[in-house]
Design a protein around this motif. Sequence first.
Motif, PDB file in Angstrom:
ATOM      1  N   ALA A 260      20.184  31.139   0.845  1.00  0.00           N
ATOM      2  CA  ALA A 260      20.671  30.553   2.094  1.00  0.00           C
ATOM      3  C   ALA A 260      21.920  29.711   1.846  1.00  0.00           C
ATOM      4  O   ALA A 260      22.890  29.777   2.607  1.00  0.00           O
ATOM      5  N   CYS A 261      21.912  28.937   0.778  1.00  0.00           N
ATOM      6  CA  CYS A 261      23.083  28.114   0.442  1.00  0.00           C
ATOM      7  C   CYS A 261      24.294  28.989   0.137  1.00  0.00           C
ATOM      8  O   CYS A 261      25.417  28.683   0.564  1.00  0.00           O
ATOM      9  N   ALA A 262      24.077  30.079  -0.590  1.00  0.00           N
ATOM     10  CA  ALA A 262      25.179  30.989  -0.916  1.00  0.00           C
ATOM     11  C   ALA A 262      25.724  31.646   0.350  1.00  0.00           C
ATOM     12  O   ALA A 262      26.944  31.748   0.531  1.00  0.00           O
TER      13      ALA A 262
ATOM     14  N   ASP B  49      29.656  35.354  -3.856  1.00  0.00           N
ATOM     15  CA  ASP B  49      29.281  36.772  -3.742  1.00  0.00           C
ATOM     16  C   ASP B  49      28.350  37.179  -4.880  1.00  0.00           C
ATOM     17  O   ASP B  49      27.353  37.872  -4.655  1.00  0.00           O
ATOM     18  N   ASP B  50      28.683  36.751  -6.091  1.00  0.00           N
ATOM     19  CA  ASP B  50      27.828  37.053  -7.239  1.00  0.00           C
ATOM     20  C   ASP B  50      26.471  36.384  -7.080  1.00  0.00           C
ATOM     21  O   ASP B  50      25.434  36.964  -7.424  1.00  0.00           O
ATOM     22  N   ALA B  51      26.468  35.160  -6.566  1.00  0.00           N
ATOM     23  CA  ALA B  51      25.209  34.438  -6.355  1.00  0.00           C
ATOM     24  C   ALA B  51      24.331  35.178  -5.361  1.00  0.00           C
ATOM     25  O   ALA B  51      23.113  35.303  -5.573  1.00  0.00           O
ATOM     26  N   VAL B  52      24.912  35.683  -4.280  1.00  0.00           N
ATOM     27  CA  VAL B  52      24.140  36.438  -3.292  1.00  0.00           C
ATOM     28  C   VAL B  52      23.509  37.662  -3.957  1.00  0.00           C
ATOM     29  O   VAL B  52      22.327  37.959  -3.735  1.00  0.00           O
TER      30      VAL B  52
ATOM     31  N   LEU C  16      20.470  32.611 -12.752  1.00  0.00           N
ATOM     32  CA  LEU C  16      21.840  33.099 -12.805  1.00  0.00           C
ATOM     33  C   LEU C  16      22.527  32.886 -11.452  1.00  0.00           C
ATOM     34  O   LEU C  16      23.663  32.402 -11.383  1.00  0.00           O
ATOM     35  N   GLY C  17      21.840  33.197 -10.374  1.00  0.00           N
ATOM     36  CA  GLY C  17      22.412  33.013  -9.045  1.00  0.00           C
ATOM     37  C   GLY C  17      22.736  31.566  -8.756  1.00  0.00           C
ATOM     38  O   GLY C  17      23.783  31.249  -8.179  1.00  0.00           O
ATOM     39  N   ARG C  18      21.878  30.680  -9.182  1.00  0.00           N
ATOM     40  CA  ARG C  18      22.115  29.246  -8.983  1.00  0.00           C
ATOM     41  C   ARG C  18      23.349  28.796  -9.766  1.00  0.00           C
ATOM     42  O   ARG C  18      24.185  28.044  -9.256  1.00  0.00           O
ATOM     43  N   ALA C  19      23.488  29.275 -10.999  1.00  0.00           N
ATOM     44  CA  ALA C  19      24.660  28.935 -11.818  1.00  0.00           C
ATOM     45  C   ALA C  19      25.925  29.512 -11.183  1.00  0.00           C
ATOM     46  O   ALA C  19      26.965  28.839 -11.141  1.00  0.00           O
ATOM     47  N   GLU C  20      25.848  30.740 -10.698  1.00  0.00           N
ATOM     48  CA  GLU C  20      27.009  31.351 -10.050  1.00  0.00           C
ATOM     49  C   GLU C  20      27.409  30.558  -8.806  1.00  0.00           C
ATOM     50  O   GLU C  20      28.596  30.328  -8.561  1.00  0.00           O
TER      51      GLU C  20
END
Length: 119
Positions: free
Chosen positions: A65-67, A41-44, A30-34
Amino acid sequence: MEQGDAARALQALREPIAGRPAYPHLHAVLGRAELQQGHCDDAVASLGRALELNPDFHDARVDLACALESLGMRVQAAEQVALVLESEPTHARALELHAYWSAPRRHAGARGKGPAKVP
């Protein structure tokens, strides 16, 4: 997500996560998709949850780290990459990010579209 439709992936992931909140892999996906959708922020938050459930989930930490880098938090992003490299010195994506972020820039505004983006 493999078909390049991160928006649909976001929708498809919400229900399984609600039914299996203790699965770190679901939070990481889910974080990767976000992140791919620009919802940093959602990904973090999602990637942080994955790491709460499994602190040794290196791929989720690299995505975090990317987020963080996307939010302008380069120091925190580099810290996350360093944690991965401490534990797994040959982690390919962590090495790539470390090298990219450590490389000298030609001018202060040079950021480019390097490997900080989620592939």
